[in-house]
Design an enzyme around this catalytic site. Structure first.
Site, mmCIF file in Angstrom:
data_model
loop_
_atom_site.group_PDB
_atom_site.id
_atom_site.type_symbol
_atom_site.label_atom_id
_atom_site.label_comp_id
_atom_site.label_asym_id
_atom_site.label_seq_id
_atom_site.Cartn_x
_atom_site.Cartn_y
_atom_site.Cartn_z
ATOM 1 N N LYS A 22 0.829 -1.202 0.000
ATOM 2 C CA LYS A 22 0.000 0.000 0.000
ATOM 3 C C LYS A 22 0.865 1.254 0.000
ATOM 4 O O LYS A 22 0.644 2.190 -0.770
ATOM 5 C CB LYS A 22 -0.928 -0.030 1.199
ATOM 6 C CG LYS A 22 -1.775 1.233 1.395
ATOM 7 C CD LYS A 22 -1.300 2.003 2.597
ATOM 8 C CE LYS A 22 -2.197 3.182 2.886
ATOM 9 N NZ LYS A 22 -1.589 4.116 3.876
ATOM 10 N N ASN A 23 1.898 1.278 0.841
ATOM 11 C CA ASN A 23 2.712 2.488 0.971
ATOM 12 C C ASN A 23 3.584 2.753 -0.257
ATOM 13 O O ASN A 23 4.048 3.879 -0.447
ATOM 14 C CB ASN A 23 3.581 2.406 2.226
ATOM 15 C CG ASN A 23 2.775 2.554 3.502
ATOM 16 O OD1 ASN A 23 1.658 3.080 3.489
ATOM 17 N ND2 ASN A 23 3.311 2.082 4.614
ATOM 18 N N CYS A 116 -5.375 8.981 7.919
ATOM 19 C CA CYS A 116 -5.637 8.592 9.300
ATOM 20 C C CYS A 116 -5.200 9.683 10.269
ATOM 21 O O CYS A 116 -4.164 10.324 10.078
ATOM 22 C CB CYS A 116 -4.900 7.293 9.636
ATOM 23 S SG CYS A 116 -5.551 5.843 8.781
ATOM 24 N N ASP A 304 4.031 1.366 11.748
ATOM 25 C CA ASP A 304 2.786 0.789 11.250
ATOM 26 C C ASP A 304 2.468 -0.573 11.855
ATOM 27 O O ASP A 304 1.341 -1.059 11.713
ATOM 28 C CB ASP A 304 2.831 0.669 9.723
ATOM 29 C CG ASP A 304 2.567 1.997 9.028
ATOM 30 O OD1 ASP A 304 2.181 2.962 9.719
ATOM 31 O OD2 ASP A 304 2.748 2.072 7.809
ATOM 32 N N ARG A 396 -8.937 0.718 3.472
ATOM 33 C CA ARG A 396 -8.002 1.615 2.781
ATOM 34 C C ARG A 396 -6.658 0.943 2.535
ATOM 35 O O ARG A 396 -5.945 1.307 1.598
ATOM 36 C CB ARG A 396 -7.733 2.860 3.637
ATOM 37 C CG ARG A 396 -8.749 3.959 3.592
ATOM 38 C CD ARG A 396 -8.237 5.194 4.334
ATOM 39 N NE ARG A 396 -6.900 5.520 3.883
ATOM 40 C CZ ARG A 396 -5.843 5.662 4.680
ATOM 41 N NH1 ARG A 396 -5.952 5.486 5.977
ATOM 42 N NH2 ARG A 396 -4.670 5.976 4.168
#
Length: 417
Positions: A22-23, A116, A304, A396
């Site tokens: 995702k990142n 977030c 994370d 997400r």
């Protein structure tokens, strides 16, 4: 409203295949608009952040063709169009369009980025880098206007090795005149992934993955492709889960070197981990020793994974301590974990977790992406039923998380209420 409902207590066994990071994906997609032709990005996770970034590119008059986990992006006709709040506020990574549009068109107008709420996440370092390249920044009530007659390479130093700032300045510098040097650059694997993509287009970037990145400006970026690296945070989340309720749970498509800090810590406290080239096999530990963690920039322990690790800490014998040094509000899961039976006290940026405590299902809320992941883990190890609200945060960042967990034995589903 969608919610996730979990019946806890099942053992997990089988294989979970890790998706693209995702990142990385949320930076690679904006990076694609720097190309003067067309690009292809493989292994893009099917998450809502991807969909929102595609909407922004289409707003800018780009064309995106989606073929399962592959994106074909035609950026030849990208225009300077204002990126409104309804698009930018959906995710933090919308700020990568600042660097990409500034680098391509020397102008960007964008509402404040969202994402977030995990603390005060200023973009001062990003703006400092843009200014060093010659940009003028106008900050209005709810938007930024960033423009330059031309961008000229310069030396940029970050007081803190910010991932977002490193990538954003790299994007802006790719087409600047002369050479840009980023000192105290972040070293995360996702930065290397973005630099590889840009170099595949014809950029001249050296040193990605080290604290010094050198970018020689070029005038034109040609057609290119790239594959998103496996998601180390997704993999880490499932590895933590396997240490709690796994029975030869196989985590497939992993780059183990990206998870050294997690794997080493788990082995230190008694978790048995097997691995081969790209897979990790993990079993529930009979007993877990208490431990301490301090989150750090890569290659230190990733922020994370701090929230998922708090759940593991509740099942350890004794008191464990988590110190968060990256973000100021990474404890959104704590009140909900305590409502499920945990004994966690937060003081400043430190959480003190007393274990071992049994957890019991409850109605809880995902305050952010990784808090949501921690609540899924808690629900899966708890007795009874857990119902999680605000699951859009989870969706997400975790591709098909409910399906992946169901396939290895979890009793989990999405319901409408």
């Amino acid at each position: 409203m969608q919610k996730i409902i979990i019946q806890g207590g099942n053992t997990l066994s089988g294989t979970i295949s890790i998706s693209g990071a995702k990142n990385s994906a949320v930076a690679l997609i904006p990076a694609a608009i720097l190309c003067d032709e067309e690009t292809t990005i493989y292994s893009v996770p099917e998450i809502s952040d991807r969909d929102n970034l595609i909407k922004i590119i289409e707003k800018l008059n780009g064309k995106v063709q989606v073929d399962k986990d592959t994106l074909h992006i035609d950026s030849r006709n990208i225009e300077n169009v204002y990126i409104p709040e309804e698009l930018s506020s959906k995710l933090r990574a919308s700020y990568y369009f600042m660097g990409a549009l500034l680098g391509r068109n020397k102008y960007v107008e964008i509402s404040l980025p969202g994402g977030c709420k995990i603390g005060n996440r200023k973009i001062d370092f990003h703006l400092k880098g843009f200014k060093a390249l010659g940009a003028t920044i106008i900050e209005e009530e709810n938007k930024y206007i960033i423009k330059a007659d031309k961008l000229v390479g310069n030396k940029v130093y970050f007081d803190f090795a910010s991932v977002g700032a490193t990538i954003n300045v790299m994007l802006a510098a790719v087409k600047a005149e002369g050479t840009t040097i980023i000192n105290n650059a972040a070293k995360e694997p996702e930065i290397v992934n973005v630099a590889t993509f840009l170099n595949n287009m014809g950029a001249k970037i050296r040193g990605a993955g080290t604290s010094k990145i050198t970018i020689e400006g070029v005038n034109y970026l040609h057609k290119a492709m790239v594959e998103v690296i496996p998601d180390r945070i997704e993999a880490g989340t499932y590895i933590i889960l396997g240490a709690l309720i796994g029975e030869r749970l196989t985590i497939k498509n992993v780059i183990k070197e990206h998870l050294t800090s997690l794997i080493s810590k788990l082995q230190e406290i008694g978790v048995k981990i097997e691995s081969d080239e790209n897979d990790i096999i993990i079993n529930k530990a009979d007993r877990l020793a208490s431990f301490n963690i301090t989150t750090l920039i890569y290659p230190g322990f990733p922020t994370d994974l701090a929230q998922p690790m708090t759940v593991l800490m509740t099942q350890c014998d004794g008191t464990s301590i988590l110190e968060e040094t990256i973000h100021s509000n990474r404890m959104g899961q704590v009140p909900y974990l305590n409502s499920m039976g945990a004994d966690i006290t937060v003081k400043n940026q430190m959480a003190f977790i007393k274990g071992k405590t049994p957890l019991y299902g409850n109605d809880v809320t995902a305050s952010d992406l990784r808090a949501g992941a921690s609540l899924i883990i808690a629900g899966l190890i708890a007795k009874g039923t857990t119902k999680i609200s605000d699951i859009e945060h989870i969706l997400r960042g975790y591709e098909h998380i409910v399906e992946k967990l169901s396939n290895v034995g979890a009793n989990i589903k999405i319901i409408e209420e």
